[in-house]
Design a protein around this motif. Structure first.
Motif, PDB file in Angstrom:
ATOM      1  N   VAL A  17       0.852  -1.202  -0.019  1.00 21.68           N
ATOM      2  CA  VAL A  17      -0.113  -0.103  -0.109  1.00 21.68           C
ATOM      3  C   VAL A  17       0.900   1.243  -0.016  1.00 21.68           C
ATOM      4  O   VAL A  17       1.876   1.357   0.567  1.00 21.68           O
ATOM      5  CB  VAL A  17      -0.988  -0.164   1.325  1.00 21.68           C
ATOM      6  N   LEU A  18       0.538   2.284  -0.703  1.00 18.11           N
ATOM      7  CA  LEU A  18       1.296   3.697  -0.654  1.00 18.11           C
ATOM      8  C   LEU A  18       0.558   4.459   0.171  1.00 18.11           C
ATOM      9  O   LEU A  18      -0.673   4.706  -0.166  1.00 18.11           O
ATOM     10  CB  LEU A  18       1.305   3.967  -2.189  1.00 18.11           C
ATOM     11  N   VAL A  19       1.247   4.729   1.146  1.00 16.46           N
ATOM     12  CA  VAL A  19       0.504   5.687   2.204  1.00 16.46           C
ATOM     13  C   VAL A  19       0.823   7.056   1.967  1.00 16.46           C
ATOM     14  O   VAL A  19       2.118   7.358   2.076  1.00 16.46           O
ATOM     15  CB  VAL A  19       0.841   5.140   3.504  1.00 16.46           C
ATOM     16  N   LYS A  20       0.008   8.036   2.175  1.00 16.90           N
ATOM     17  CA  LYS A  20       0.091   9.295   1.981  1.00 16.90           C
ATOM     18  C   LYS A  20       0.483   9.783   3.536  1.00 16.90           C
ATOM     19  O   LYS A  20      -0.572   9.671   4.224  1.00 16.90           O
ATOM     20  CB  LYS A  20      -0.582  10.435   1.461  1.00 16.90           C
ATOM     21  N   ILE A  21       1.583  10.004   3.994  1.00 14.97           N
ATOM     22  CA  ILE A  21       1.732  10.319   5.455  1.00 14.97           C
ATOM     23  C   ILE A  21       1.173  11.748   5.997  1.00 14.97           C
ATOM     24  O   ILE A  21       1.515  12.639   5.456  1.00 14.97           O
ATOM     25  CB  ILE A  21       3.143  10.266   5.865  1.00 14.97           C
ATOM     26  N   ALA A  22       0.356  11.303   7.159  1.00 15.62           N
ATOM     27  CA  ALA A  22      -0.046  12.573   8.041  1.00 15.62           C
ATOM     28  C   ALA A  22       0.826  12.792   9.157  1.00 15.62           C
ATOM     29  O   ALA A  22       1.183  13.699   9.398  1.00 15.62           O
ATOM     30  CB  ALA A  22      -1.470  12.255   8.192  1.00 15.62           C
ATOM     31  N   THR A  53      15.521   5.897   4.683  1.00 18.07           N
ATOM     32  CA  THR A  53      14.401   7.013   5.354  1.00 18.07           C
ATOM     33  C   THR A  53      13.765   6.082   6.675  1.00 18.07           C
ATOM     34  O   THR A  53      13.153   4.989   6.329  1.00 18.07           O
ATOM     35  CB  THR A  53      13.308   7.079   4.524  1.00 18.07           C
ATOM     36  N   LEU A  54      13.940   6.604   7.915  1.00 24.89           N
ATOM     37  CA  LEU A  54      13.481   5.919   8.843  1.00 24.89           C
ATOM     38  C   LEU A  54      11.977   6.350   9.366  1.00 24.89           C
ATOM     39  O   LEU A  54      11.553   7.075   8.515  1.00 24.89           O
ATOM     40  CB  LEU A  54      14.414   6.472  10.004  1.00 24.89           C
ATOM     41  N   GLY A  55      11.502   5.898  10.396  1.00 27.74           N
ATOM     42  CA  GLY A  55      10.112   5.832  10.795  1.00 27.74           C
ATOM     43  C   GLY A  55       9.114   4.935  10.542  1.00 27.74           C
ATOM     44  O   GLY A  55       8.942   4.751   9.420  1.00 27.74           O
ATOM     45  N   SER A  56       8.815   4.253  11.473  1.00 28.87           N
ATOM     46  CA  SER A  56       7.899   3.061  11.371  1.00 28.87           C
ATOM     47  C   SER A  56       6.667   2.937  11.771  1.00 28.87           C
ATOM     48  O   SER A  56       5.639   2.603  11.108  1.00 28.87           O
ATOM     49  CB  SER A  56       8.594   1.811  12.214  1.00 28.87           C
ATOM     50  N   ASP A  57       6.294   3.936  12.841  1.00 28.67           N
ATOM     51  CA  ASP A  57       4.884   3.906  13.109  1.00 28.67           C
ATOM     52  C   ASP A  57       4.252   5.126  12.472  1.00 28.67           C
ATOM     53  O   ASP A  57       4.306   6.396  12.767  1.00 28.67           O
ATOM     54  CB  ASP A  57       4.717   4.403  14.663  1.00 28.67           C
ATOM     55  N   ILE A  58       3.469   4.663  11.368  1.00 27.40           N
ATOM     56  CA  ILE A  58       2.807   5.571  10.247  1.00 27.40           C
ATOM     57  C   ILE A  58       1.147   5.704  10.443  1.00 27.40           C
ATOM     58  O   ILE A  58       0.533   4.864  11.035  1.00 27.40           O
ATOM     59  CB  ILE A  58       3.454   4.999   9.107  1.00 27.40           C
ATOM     60  N   ILE A  84       9.593  -3.029   9.045  1.00 25.32           N
ATOM     61  CA  ILE A  84      10.579  -3.463   8.068  1.00 25.32           C
ATOM     62  C   ILE A  84      10.918  -2.662   7.064  1.00 25.32           C
ATOM     63  O   ILE A  84      11.878  -2.495   6.744  1.00 25.32           O
ATOM     64  CB  ILE A  84      10.017  -4.815   7.454  1.00 25.32           C
ATOM     65  N   LEU A  85       9.900  -2.094   6.213  1.00 21.51           N
ATOM     66  CA  LEU A  85      10.182  -0.937   5.229  1.00 21.51           C
ATOM     67  C   LEU A  85      10.410   0.366   5.756  1.00 21.51           C
ATOM     68  O   LEU A  85      11.032   1.195   5.047  1.00 21.51           O
ATOM     69  CB  LEU A  85       9.071  -0.907   4.272  1.00 21.51           C
ATOM     70  N   LYS A  86      10.006   0.685   6.692  1.00 26.07           N
ATOM     71  CA  LYS A  86      10.114   2.078   7.474  1.00 26.07           C
ATOM     72  C   LYS A  86       9.792   3.018   6.553  1.00 26.07           C
ATOM     73  O   LYS A  86       8.719   2.993   5.732  1.00 26.07           O
ATOM     74  CB  LYS A  86      11.474   2.183   7.939  1.00 26.07           C
ATOM     75  N   GLY A  87      10.326   4.258   6.392  1.00 28.25           N
ATOM     76  CA  GLY A  87       9.820   5.259   5.482  1.00 28.25           C
ATOM     77  C   GLY A  87       8.975   6.425   5.832  1.00 28.25           C
ATOM     78  O   GLY A  87       8.441   7.162   5.113  1.00 28.25           O
ATOM     79  N   GLY A  88       8.696   6.369   7.178  1.00 29.31           N
ATOM     80  CA  GLY A  88       7.611   7.284   7.666  1.00 29.31           C
ATOM     81  C   GLY A  88       8.055   8.704   7.739  1.00 29.31           C
ATOM     82  O   GLY A  88       7.042   9.783   7.749  1.00 29.31           O
ATOM     83  N   PHE A  89       9.171   8.863   7.763  1.00 27.51           N
ATOM     84  CA  PHE A  89       9.720  10.387   7.863  1.00 27.51           C
ATOM     85  C   PHE A  89       9.831  10.948   6.513  1.00 27.51           C
ATOM     86  O   PHE A  89      11.016  11.182   5.977  1.00 27.51           O
ATOM     87  CB  PHE A  89      11.136  10.564   8.570  1.00 27.51           C
ATOM     88  N   ALA A  90       8.565  10.861   5.657  1.00 24.28           N
ATOM     89  CA  ALA A  90       8.559  11.132   4.219  1.00 24.28           C
ATOM     90  C   ALA A  90       7.261  11.482   3.963  1.00 24.28           C
ATOM     91  O   ALA A  90       6.491  11.370   4.667  1.00 24.28           O
ATOM     92  CB  ALA A  90       8.961  10.254   3.381  1.00 24.28           C
ATOM     93  N   GLU A  97       0.283  -4.625   3.127  1.00 23.70           N
ATOM     94  CA  GLU A  97      -1.063  -4.510   3.659  1.00 23.70           C
ATOM     95  C   GLU A  97      -1.184  -4.905   4.962  1.00 23.70           C
ATOM     96  O   GLU A  97      -1.979  -4.479   5.977  1.00 23.70           O
ATOM     97  CB  GLU A  97      -1.898  -5.257   2.774  1.00 23.70           C
ATOM     98  N   SER A  98      -0.413  -5.956   5.366  1.00 27.07           N
ATOM     99  CA  SER A  98      -0.627  -6.757   6.594  1.00 27.07           C
ATOM    100  C   SER A  98      -0.375  -6.016   8.041  1.00 27.07           C
ATOM    101  O   SER A  98      -0.745  -6.330   8.999  1.00 27.07           O
ATOM    102  CB  SER A  98       0.118  -8.186   6.478  1.00 27.07           C
ATOM    103  N   VAL A  99       0.514  -4.851   7.612  1.00 26.54           N
ATOM    104  CA  VAL A  99       0.950  -4.063   9.055  1.00 26.54           C
ATOM    105  C   VAL A  99       0.020  -2.939   9.241  1.00 26.54           C
ATOM    106  O   VAL A  99       0.242  -2.128  10.254  1.00 26.54           O
ATOM    107  CB  VAL A  99       2.395  -3.774   8.838  1.00 26.54           C
ATOM    108  N   LEU A 100      -0.984  -2.639   8.381  1.00 27.55           N
ATOM    109  CA  LEU A 100      -2.017  -1.589   8.362  1.00 27.55           C
ATOM    110  C   LEU A 100      -3.307  -1.924   8.946  1.00 27.55           C
ATOM    111  O   LEU A 100      -3.756  -3.082   8.520  1.00 27.55           O
ATOM    112  CB  LEU A 100      -1.927  -0.751   7.098  1.00 27.55           C
ATOM    113  N   THR A 101      -4.103  -1.201   9.461  1.00 27.99           N
ATOM    114  CA  THR A 101      -5.537  -1.279   9.738  1.00 27.99           C
ATOM    115  C   THR A 101      -5.956   0.068   9.643  1.00 27.99           C
ATOM    116  O   THR A 101      -5.418   1.002   9.692  1.00 27.99           O
ATOM    117  CB  THR A 101      -5.737  -1.840  11.169  1.00 27.99           C
ATOM    118  N   HIS A 102      -7.438   0.237   9.641  1.00 27.76           N
ATOM    119  CA  HIS A 102      -8.091   1.281   9.656  1.00 27.76           C
ATOM    120  C   HIS A 102      -8.229   2.216  10.813  1.00 27.76           C
ATOM    121  O   HIS A 102      -8.112   1.817  11.876  1.00 27.76           O
ATOM    122  CB  HIS A 102      -9.450   1.095   9.300  1.00 27.76           C
ATOM    123  N   LYS A 103      -7.726   3.433  10.655  1.00 24.52           N
ATOM    124  CA  LYS A 103      -7.784   4.499  11.838  1.00 24.52           C
ATOM    125  C   LYS A 103      -9.031   4.635  12.504  1.00 24.52           C
ATOM    126  O   LYS A 103      -9.872   4.967  11.840  1.00 24.52           O
ATOM    127  CB  LYS A 103      -7.164   5.717  11.607  1.00 24.52           C
TER     128      LYS A 103
END
Length: 304
Positions: A17-22, A53-58, A84-90, A97-103
């Protein structure tokens, strides 16, 4: 060296999933990966971080999905621990898909991003806390600690929080019955405790054993490599011989494990303590604030 740079927007494949980070919360693991210390933080990247690019809790919005994704569609509000993939500081990050759930609708993006890693550690680390039990949390003034104090108190335990002097009042405000400044008092000479959750292990297993009551349990998650190895080896043997259990908390990850914490936060039964919010170009300051032990609760990087 940390710097802001323009990179191509990633594209999701298969079950990604491509997430637009808030918002992305800062964890001690981010600081450890940046520093390359303790040694286990170099797994997958001996000379430099495996993920630039670090940052895991997105937390953010689904922007696009891979062809095999079934649970999400563009526009969905999601959050999770992308360890595993990190990238939240972006501005955008790829996540399985498996690491995400609806907010939960009741939580802001900043609040949701504060939960996955810290909440799971606190939830699993306080298992066994109960009325009449004495619980000690070492490193209780940070993100995991502030959750753990509340959870242990809700289970009826008497809670002692340990951290530096600047966090004593904060730990009391979260609910700790007793507080200890580790620079002035050795907590292993207090107690005894029925449960110890150690978020910054660095002492000998014999000191930890001394602080435990008969039948008590010590769990550590994080700390120096020598301390963790001693707990895994000598600690296990010492514990068996003295009717005490010493071990490393094997944290179970994923939405199944952090959603119970999020549900309690969404209903107001558990408070999320956000110390400061930084912007994307302030990520170096945000990491230092957490890594140097100055954060009271969670630190957030707001992206959009």
């Amino acid at each position: 060296m940390l710097r802001i740079e323009n990179v191509p927007r990633p594209s999701p494949t298969a079950r990604q999933v491509l997430v637009k980070i808030a918002a992305t919360s800062v964890n001690l693991s981010d600081w450890e990966t940046l520093q390359g210390s303790p040694l286990y933080s170099r797994i997958g990247g001996l000379r430099s971080p495996a993920r630039r690019t670090l940052g895991s809790d997105i937390a953010g919005w689904v922007d696009a999905v891979g062809p095999d994704v079934t649970r999400f569609r563009p526009g969905d509000e999601v959050y999770g621990d992308n360890l595993i993939l990190k990238g939240g500081f972006a501005e955008y990050a790829i996540a399985p898909e498996s690491v995400l759930t609806h907010k939960p609708a009741a939580l802001t993006f900043a609040e949701a991003s504060a939960i996955p890693q810290a909440g799971v550690i606190a939830w699993q680390g306080t298992t066994g806390a109960a009325a009449g039990k004495r619980v000690l949390i070492n490193g209780a003034g940070g993100g995991s600690g502030s959750f753990a104090i509340q959870l242990a108190k809700q289970l009826g335990a008497e809670v002692t929080g340990v951290d530096n002097a600047s966090k004593l009042d904060f730990m009391r405000s979260v609910g700790a019955d007793n507080v200890i400044d580790y620079r002035r008092e050795d907590f292993t000479r207090s107690g005894p405790y029925d449960l110890i959750l150690d978020l910054v292990a660095h002492r000998s297993v014999f000191a930890y054993r001394r602080a435990l009551a008969p039948g008590g349990r010590y769990r550590c998650v994080g700390g120096s490599v020598p301390a963790l190895l001693r707990v895994l080896t000598i600690g296990a043997a010492v514990g068996r011989l003295t009717d005490r259990r010493l071990g490393v908390l094997a944290v179970k990850e994923g939405p199944t494990h952090f959603e119970p914490v999020a549900d309690r936060c969404a209903t107001g039964n558990l408070a999320i303590h956000i110390d400061r919010t930084f912007t994307l170009d302030q990520v170096p300051e945000a990491l230092a604030h957490v890594g140097e032990g100055r954060a009271l609760g969670k630190v957030i990087v707001a992206v959009n």
